[in-house]
Design an enzyme around this catalytic site. Structure first.
Site, PDB file in Angstrom:
ATOM      1  NE  ARG A  15      30.853  28.566  60.034  1.00  0.00           N
ATOM      2  CZ  ARG A  15      30.628  29.204  61.018  1.00  0.00           C
ATOM      3  NH1 ARG A  15      31.248  30.293  61.400  1.00  0.00           N
ATOM      4  NH2 ARG A  15      29.700  28.686  62.017  1.00  0.00           N
ATOM      5  CG  HIS A 211      28.631  25.705  68.268  1.00  0.00           C
ATOM      6  ND1 HIS A 211      28.744  25.641  67.071  1.00  0.00           N
ATOM      7  CD2 HIS A 211      29.936  26.644  68.741  1.00  0.00           C
ATOM      8  CE1 HIS A 211      29.941  26.253  66.508  1.00  0.00           C
ATOM      9  NE2 HIS A 211      30.391  26.496  67.568  1.00  0.00           N
ATOM     10  CG  HIS A 213      33.732  27.790  71.211  1.00  0.00           C
ATOM     11  ND1 HIS A 213      34.893  28.165  70.483  1.00  0.00           N
ATOM     12  CD2 HIS A 213      32.692  27.869  70.651  1.00  0.00           C
ATOM     13  CE1 HIS A 213      34.098  28.624  69.360  1.00  0.00           C
ATOM     14  NE2 HIS A 213      32.892  28.225  69.403  1.00  0.00           N
ATOM     15  CB  CYS A 244      35.023  33.721  69.406  1.00  0.00           C
ATOM     16  SG  CYS A 244      33.795  35.094  68.926  1.00  0.00           S
ATOM     17  CG  ASN A 253      32.766  23.790  68.506  1.00  0.00           C
ATOM     18  OD1 ASN A 253      32.369  23.527  69.743  1.00  0.00           O
ATOM     19  ND2 ASN A 253      32.043  23.388  67.585  1.00  0.00           N
TER      20      ASN A 253
END
Length: 307
Positions: A15, A211, A213, A244, A253
């Site tokens: 996703r 989470h 990056h 992003c 990520n």
């Protein structure tokens, strides 16, 4: 504080990783990737996003992908396929497709919230409450993401208290887990720990996830810093896919292969099979026509090539 004995890995590559790819990845490739990730021992794999195909064309096949996974003879017991649902319309579509867990996403930055979902942070929480209430009526668990918890591409540094304020409200709303997103990868171990300490003061640490990056190469260091504070859930993306669209220069990520390599090196159980992840990363990278972004994958695959 002793490091956790076990860590839950939440795979977001299918996703979060694929949604910004310019070339449309066929549903069959997405399904195969997700099933390979499950075969590699990952038990939580975010499968797709129920958003408008106008804004995210890559996810236009969301219902097809989810339905195929749920009906697949290869489906493994204990593997969940959460999906992103930004609003009630998306939630209803996800439920119709068979979703058994959903996720919502907000931000700790007002400007980022406006740019990303066209509303203020306070307005976003009202929208999310409607989704959480609808999910609660159906006994569907809801996970929440908070973007820009340490830095924003528009506002710069974000005060830890802002991230904590949003995280607390999402927990009070009924979200079982709050994923704290360093969306532009600007965090360092010091800023990440300050943010986690603020959040853990109002949300139990067992309800927090990281989470991170890897824009500045700090994701693995930030994960270790989070482990030191008791965080035991981390999102990662196979082959380091992602980015992003609202944060120029933000890379993907942290790679799942790098995360699992770290955890195995620390003796922390995470359920992931590194060889299987290497194969899954190579599979999707070959389809996209590039090498995996994972440093561990590149090193291990190169060594395999010399054997």
């Amino acid at each position: 504080m002793a490091l956790p004995n076990r860590v839950k890995v939440v795979e977001v590559g299918p996703r979060d990783g694929l949604q910004n790819e310019q070339q449309i990845v066929p549903a069959a490739i997405k399904i195969e990737l997700i099933e390979r990730l499950a075969d590699a021992g990952l038990s939580v794999i975010e499968a797709t996003s129920f958003v408008s195909p106008k804004w995210v064309p890559q996810m236009a096949d969301n219902a097809e992908v989810l339905a195929a996974l749920l009906a697949s003879p290869r489906r493994r017991a204990g593997v969940s396929y959460p999906v992103l649902t930004p609003n009630l319309k998306g939630f209803d579509a996800a439920v119709e497709a068979g979703a058994q867990e959903v996720a919502i996403f907000g931000a700790a930055s007002e400007t980022f919230s406006q740019k990303n979902i066209n509303c203020s942070v306070a307005e976003s929480l009202k929208r999310f409450a409607a989704v959480v209430n609808a999910a609660g009526a159906l006994e569907i668990p809801v996970r929440a993401y908070v973007s820009c918890v340490v830095a924003c591409p528009y506002e710069g540094a974000v005060a830890p208290e802002k991230a904590a304020w949003v995280a607390q409200r999402l927990l009070d709303m009924g979200c079982y887990e709050i994923s704290l997103g360093d969306t532009i990868g600007a965090g360092t171990p010091a800023s990440i720990q300050r943010m986690i300490e603020a959040c853990a003061a109002v949300v139990p640490v067992e309800n927090l996830a990281g989470h991170y990056h890897d824009t500045y190469g700090m994701a693995i260091a930030n994960i270790y810093a989070s482990l030191e504070l008791g965080v035991a859930v981390f999102d990662s993306s196979i082959a380091g896919l992602g980015g992003c669209p609202y944060a120029i220069g933000a890379s993907g990520n942290v790679a799942s292969e790098d995360l699992v390599f770290l955890l195995q090196g620390l003796g922390i159980d995470c359920g992931g099979d590194l060889a299987g992840l290497l194969a899954a990363g190579r599979f999707i990278s070959a389809h996209l026509g590039r090498a995996p972004a994972s440093k561990a994958a590149r090193a291990l695959l190169a060594r395999q090539g010399r054997q």
